[in-house]
Design a protein around this motif. Structure first.
Motif, PDB file in Angstrom:
ATOM      1  N   ARG A  13       0.862  -1.168   0.000  1.00  0.00           N
ATOM      2  CA  ARG A  13       0.000   0.000   0.000  1.00  0.00           C
ATOM      3  C   ARG A  13       0.904   1.224   0.000  1.00  0.00           C
ATOM      4  O   ARG A  13       2.006   1.182   0.555  1.00  0.00           O
ATOM      5  CB  ARG A  13      -0.912   0.025   1.235  1.00  0.00           C
ATOM      6  N   TYR A  14       0.428   2.289  -0.608  1.00  0.00           N
ATOM      7  CA  TYR A  14       1.246   3.500  -0.714  1.00  0.00           C
ATOM      8  C   TYR A  14       0.574   4.622   0.060  1.00  0.00           C
ATOM      9  O   TYR A  14      -0.584   4.957  -0.195  1.00  0.00           O
ATOM     10  CB  TYR A  14       1.436   3.874  -2.184  1.00  0.00           C
ATOM     11  N   LEU A  15       1.296   5.162   1.028  1.00  0.00           N
ATOM     12  CA  LEU A  15       0.751   6.230   1.865  1.00  0.00           C
ATOM     13  C   LEU A  15       1.208   7.578   1.298  1.00  0.00           C
ATOM     14  O   LEU A  15       2.402   7.784   1.109  1.00  0.00           O
ATOM     15  CB  LEU A  15       1.240   6.116   3.311  1.00  0.00           C
ATOM     16  N   ALA A  16       0.243   8.442   1.032  1.00  0.00           N
ATOM     17  CA  ALA A  16       0.586   9.820   0.644  1.00  0.00           C
ATOM     18  C   ALA A  16       0.783  10.602   1.933  1.00  0.00           C
ATOM     19  O   ALA A  16      -0.144  10.761   2.713  1.00  0.00           O
ATOM     20  CB  ALA A  16      -0.542  10.428  -0.183  1.00  0.00           C
ATOM     21  N   VAL A  17       1.999  11.070   2.144  1.00  0.00           N
ATOM     22  CA  VAL A  17       2.326  11.713   3.416  1.00  0.00           C
ATOM     23  C   VAL A  17       2.706  13.172   3.183  1.00  0.00           C
ATOM     24  O   VAL A  17       3.523  13.470   2.311  1.00  0.00           O
ATOM     25  CB  VAL A  17       3.503  10.987   4.106  1.00  0.00           C
ATOM     26  N   ALA A  18       2.094  14.060   3.952  1.00  0.00           N
ATOM     27  CA  ALA A  18       2.502  15.468   3.945  1.00  0.00           C
ATOM     28  C   ALA A  18       3.433  15.678   5.124  1.00  0.00           C
ATOM     29  O   ALA A  18       3.146  15.234   6.232  1.00  0.00           O
ATOM     30  CB  ALA A  18       1.281  16.364   4.054  1.00  0.00           C
ATOM     31  N   VAL A  89       5.152   6.847   0.850  1.00  0.00           N
ATOM     32  CA  VAL A  89       5.808   5.840   1.672  1.00  0.00           C
ATOM     33  C   VAL A  89       5.140   4.504   1.410  1.00  0.00           C
ATOM     34  O   VAL A  89       3.915   4.373   1.497  1.00  0.00           O
ATOM     35  CB  VAL A  89       5.713   6.207   3.169  1.00  0.00           C
ATOM     36  N   ARG A  90       5.959   3.513   1.074  1.00  0.00           N
ATOM     37  CA  ARG A  90       5.430   2.194   0.759  1.00  0.00           C
ATOM     38  C   ARG A  90       5.388   1.353   2.032  1.00  0.00           C
ATOM     39  O   ARG A  90       6.332   1.362   2.823  1.00  0.00           O
ATOM     40  CB  ARG A  90       6.337   1.524  -0.280  1.00  0.00           C
ATOM     41  N   VAL A  91       4.308   0.624   2.205  1.00  0.00           N
ATOM     42  CA  VAL A  91       4.181  -0.202   3.404  1.00  0.00           C
ATOM     43  C   VAL A  91       3.454  -1.482   3.005  1.00  0.00           C
ATOM     44  O   VAL A  91       2.686  -1.498   2.042  1.00  0.00           O
ATOM     45  CB  VAL A  91       3.431   0.581   4.517  1.00  0.00           C
ATOM     46  N   ARG A  92       3.734  -2.558   3.696  1.00  0.00           N
ATOM     47  CA  ARG A  92       3.047  -3.808   3.372  1.00  0.00           C
ATOM     48  C   ARG A  92       1.560  -3.687   3.638  1.00  0.00           C
ATOM     49  O   ARG A  92       1.141  -3.037   4.576  1.00  0.00           O
ATOM     50  CB  ARG A  92       3.623  -4.947   4.201  1.00  0.00           C
ATOM     51  N   VAL A 121      -4.352   6.611   1.354  1.00  0.00           N
ATOM     52  CA  VAL A 121      -3.690   5.348   1.074  1.00  0.00           C
ATOM     53  C   VAL A 121      -4.189   4.831  -0.259  1.00  0.00           C
ATOM     54  O   VAL A 121      -5.388   4.871  -0.534  1.00  0.00           O
ATOM     55  CB  VAL A 121      -4.014   4.312   2.167  1.00  0.00           C
ATOM     56  N   SER A 122      -3.263   4.349  -1.100  1.00  0.00           N
ATOM     57  CA  SER A 122      -3.664   3.798  -2.388  1.00  0.00           C
ATOM     58  C   SER A 122      -2.942   2.497  -2.646  1.00  0.00           C
ATOM     59  O   SER A 122      -1.956   2.170  -1.987  1.00  0.00           O
ATOM     60  CB  SER A 122      -3.318   4.756  -3.525  1.00  0.00           C
ATOM     61  N   GLY A 123      -3.443   1.791  -3.659  1.00  0.00           N
ATOM     62  CA  GLY A 123      -2.834   0.531  -4.027  1.00  0.00           C
ATOM     63  C   GLY A 123      -1.717   0.676  -5.051  1.00  0.00           C
ATOM     64  O   GLY A 123      -0.945  -0.255  -5.257  1.00  0.00           O
ATOM     65  N   THR A 124      -1.645   1.831  -5.708  1.00  0.00           N
ATOM     66  CA  THR A 124      -0.563   2.049  -6.664  1.00  0.00           C
ATOM     67  C   THR A 124       0.034   3.430  -6.466  1.00  0.00           C
ATOM     68  O   THR A 124      -0.635   4.327  -5.937  1.00  0.00           O
ATOM     69  CB  THR A 124      -1.066   1.979  -8.126  1.00  0.00           C
ATOM     70  N   VAL A 125       1.259   3.575  -6.905  1.00  0.00           N
ATOM     71  CA  VAL A 125       1.925   4.863  -6.764  1.00  0.00           C
ATOM     72  C   VAL A 125       1.187   5.930  -7.560  1.00  0.00           C
ATOM     73  O   VAL A 125       0.965   7.046  -7.091  1.00  0.00           O
ATOM     74  CB  VAL A 125       3.387   4.765  -7.255  1.00  0.00           C
ATOM     75  N   ARG A 126       0.747   5.532  -8.768  1.00  0.00           N
ATOM     76  CA  ARG A 126       0.102   6.526  -9.624  1.00  0.00           C
ATOM     77  C   ARG A 126      -1.196   7.031  -8.988  1.00  0.00           C
ATOM     78  O   ARG A 126      -1.438   8.235  -8.913  1.00  0.00           O
ATOM     79  CB  ARG A 126      -0.176   5.930 -11.000  1.00  0.00           C
ATOM     80  N   ALA A 127      -2.011   6.108  -8.524  1.00  0.00           N
ATOM     81  CA  ALA A 127      -3.275   6.509  -7.895  1.00  0.00           C
ATOM     82  C   ALA A 127      -3.004   7.385  -6.686  1.00  0.00           C
ATOM     83  O   ALA A 127      -3.700   8.367  -6.428  1.00  0.00           O
ATOM     84  CB  ALA A 127      -4.066   5.275  -7.486  1.00  0.00           C
ATOM     85  N   CYS A 128      -1.985   7.028  -5.949  1.00  0.00           N
ATOM     86  CA  CYS A 128      -1.626   7.779  -4.756  1.00  0.00           C
ATOM     87  C   CYS A 128      -1.296   9.223  -5.134  1.00  0.00           C
ATOM     88  O   CYS A 128      -1.774  10.167  -4.499  1.00  0.00           O
ATOM     89  CB  CYS A 128      -0.420   7.097  -4.121  1.00  0.00           C
TER      90      CYS A 128
END
Lengths: 181, 278
Positions: A13-18, A89-92, A121-128
């Motif tokens: 999962r990819y977390l978009a973090v500010a 940030v990538r996380v399992r 949180v997204s499933g892909t970097v692009r969507a994130c």
């Protein structure tokens, strides 16, 4: 080495973090990555940290280089923080909650105080990127504002204004000083 | 008398019964590094519905009456009261950022007599009155006018069954302060977690009321409610309790505003229209 078959590949999962910090802050992706690992190691222990596997994929300052649009294209891995930076940030997949907890404990990067916030949180970097990191926040603008009985230099981002005082920086907004007119 | 022990059978008379969302309890300038407006803006962005301004009494952020804001006036926001010194107009900030701003205070002194004087004074002025935990723990939980005993375990402070029982009896909320859990590492964090666990065990045994906060003095110190729930899960504080503790600030503020209102006589008794019985 040959790729793992699909069903054995780890799910991410990819977390978009500010990442907000004082305007004079300067740290880069590596420093933020170290802070994440350090926070995860301290909060979750070595096994938990390995499970969560936090890794900072992108780190971007709002007025840093604008390359890297289009997801898989140029990977913007550099850039220095200050004001509000964004990171992916990538996380399992099963460890999103623990990843969130570890990120909440990132309170300093290279000695600079920071505020982290998971925007989504997204499933892909692009969507994130498309859902949570666009459009980038307004750029930093230097101005002079009347605060604490004097005219002081300040840097403004949208409604936020960081005012330089003798003993450090004060966080304020446009409500806290008289308008320019 | 605002504050005071909870009357369990009495319903909230404000007619607004839905549960409040999470509230952030913070210290603003001159104690912290940000004005109330900045903290409010940050809190809204992080998903809070309210902001409790709980500066210590000796570094107070002064709430000004709504008429004093000087919006559209030539001299800008109140020339006499400087936001840099912590002055703010709760209604103005609340309108600008769509957030509930609760003027509060945290009484900090080692002297019980002085604390009692401050308590009487602030009780009529502020929607929420907290007491700085430590040497005053026992005193604070025995006065039903106190809303919150802040960080009772910090420093030399400690709680035991007597303190928690008294808190439950008098309706004084005990605070779970997550700031040290978030920001410290190593031995200090171990201590913070140990204290948190002890407090949690005693509080849940006596079913005492509690609040949760990241007791911070910086706009960079705030964390989102969801992040706090995640941290709570890792350190053994159930996420449901974290949510309840964050919302408890809002419930307290609502109750006390009702009590500070003109119609209030005693819990369940108010002047004005007849209430529908259902």
């Amino acid at each position: 080495m040959k790729h793992l078959p699909k069903h054995l590949q780890p799910r991410w999962r990819y977390l978009a973090v500010a990442v907000e910090s004082p305007p004079d802050a300067a740290f880069d992706r590596e420093a933020f990555q170290r802070a994440c690992w350090y926070a995860a190691g301290n909060l979750l222990g070595d096994p938990g940290s390995a499970d969560a596997d936090l890794s900072v994929l992108r780190f971007r300052h709002p007025d840093g280089s604008s390359g890297g649009e289009g997801g898989d294209g140029a990977d913007v891995r550099t850039g220095s923080a200050g004001a509000e930076a964004t990171a992916i940030v990538r996380v399992r997949r099963d460890e999103v909650t623990r990843g969130r907890a570890a990120l909440a404990c990132v309170t300093r990067v290279d000695g600079t105080p920071v505020r982290t916030r998971v925007r989504g949180v997204s499933g892909t970097v692009r969507a994130c990127e498309e859902k949570y990191l666009n459009p980038p926040r307004g750029v930093v603008e230097e101005r002079t504002v009347a605060f604490a009985g004097a005219d002081r230099p300040a840097s403004a981002r949208g409604r936020r204004v960081d005012i330089e005082l003798a003993d450090g920086c004060a966080g304020a907004t446009e409500l806290d000083y008289p308008g320019p007119d | 008398m605002p504050g005071g022990a909870e009357m369990p059978a009495m319903s909230d008379q404000s007619g607004n019964d839905e549960d409040p969302g999470p509230y952030a309890a913070v210290h603003a300038r001159p104690e912290g590094d940000a004005t109330v407006a900045r903290l409010a803006l940050t809190a809204v962005e992080m998903g809070y519905e309210g902001l409790v301004v709980r500066n210590h009494g000796d570094a107070d952020a002064e709430p000004l009456p709504a008429g004093n804001d000087g919006t559209d006036a030539e001299d800008g926001p109140s020339s006499r009261e400087d936001p840099a010194d912590g002055a703010y107009v709760p209604e103005r900030v609340a309108d600008a950022y769509d957030v509930d701003v609760v003027p509060a205070v945290e009484i900090r002194t080692d002297d019980r007599g002085q604390a009692a004087g401050l308590l009487s004074r602030y009780r009529e002025e502020r929607a929420l009155v907290c007491v700085h935990g430590g040497p005053l723990n026992r005193w604070a939980v025995e006065d039903p006018r106190v809303d919150v005993l802040a960080h009772p375990m910090r420093g030399a402070g400690d709680v035991n069954h007597v303190v928690v029982k008294a808190a439950a009896h008098n309706g004084v909320r005990l605070e779970f302060d997550l700031s040290r859990v978030l920001a410290r590492t190593g031995g200090e964090r171990v201590q913070a977690l140990r204290d948190l666990r002890k407090l949690r065990e005693i509080v849940s045994y006596y079913d005492a009321p509690f609040v949760v906060s990241v007791d911070t003095d910086s706009y960079l110190g705030l964390r989102a409610p969801r992040a706090l729930r995640a941290v709570g899960e890792v350190v053994g504080l159930p996420p449901g309790d974290v949510s309840a503790g964050l919302a408890e600030w809002g419930r307290l503020a609502r109750r006390n505003r009702t009590r500070l209102g003109e119609d209030f006589i005693a819990p369940g008794v108010q002047s004005g229209r007849y209430e529908k019985v259902d």
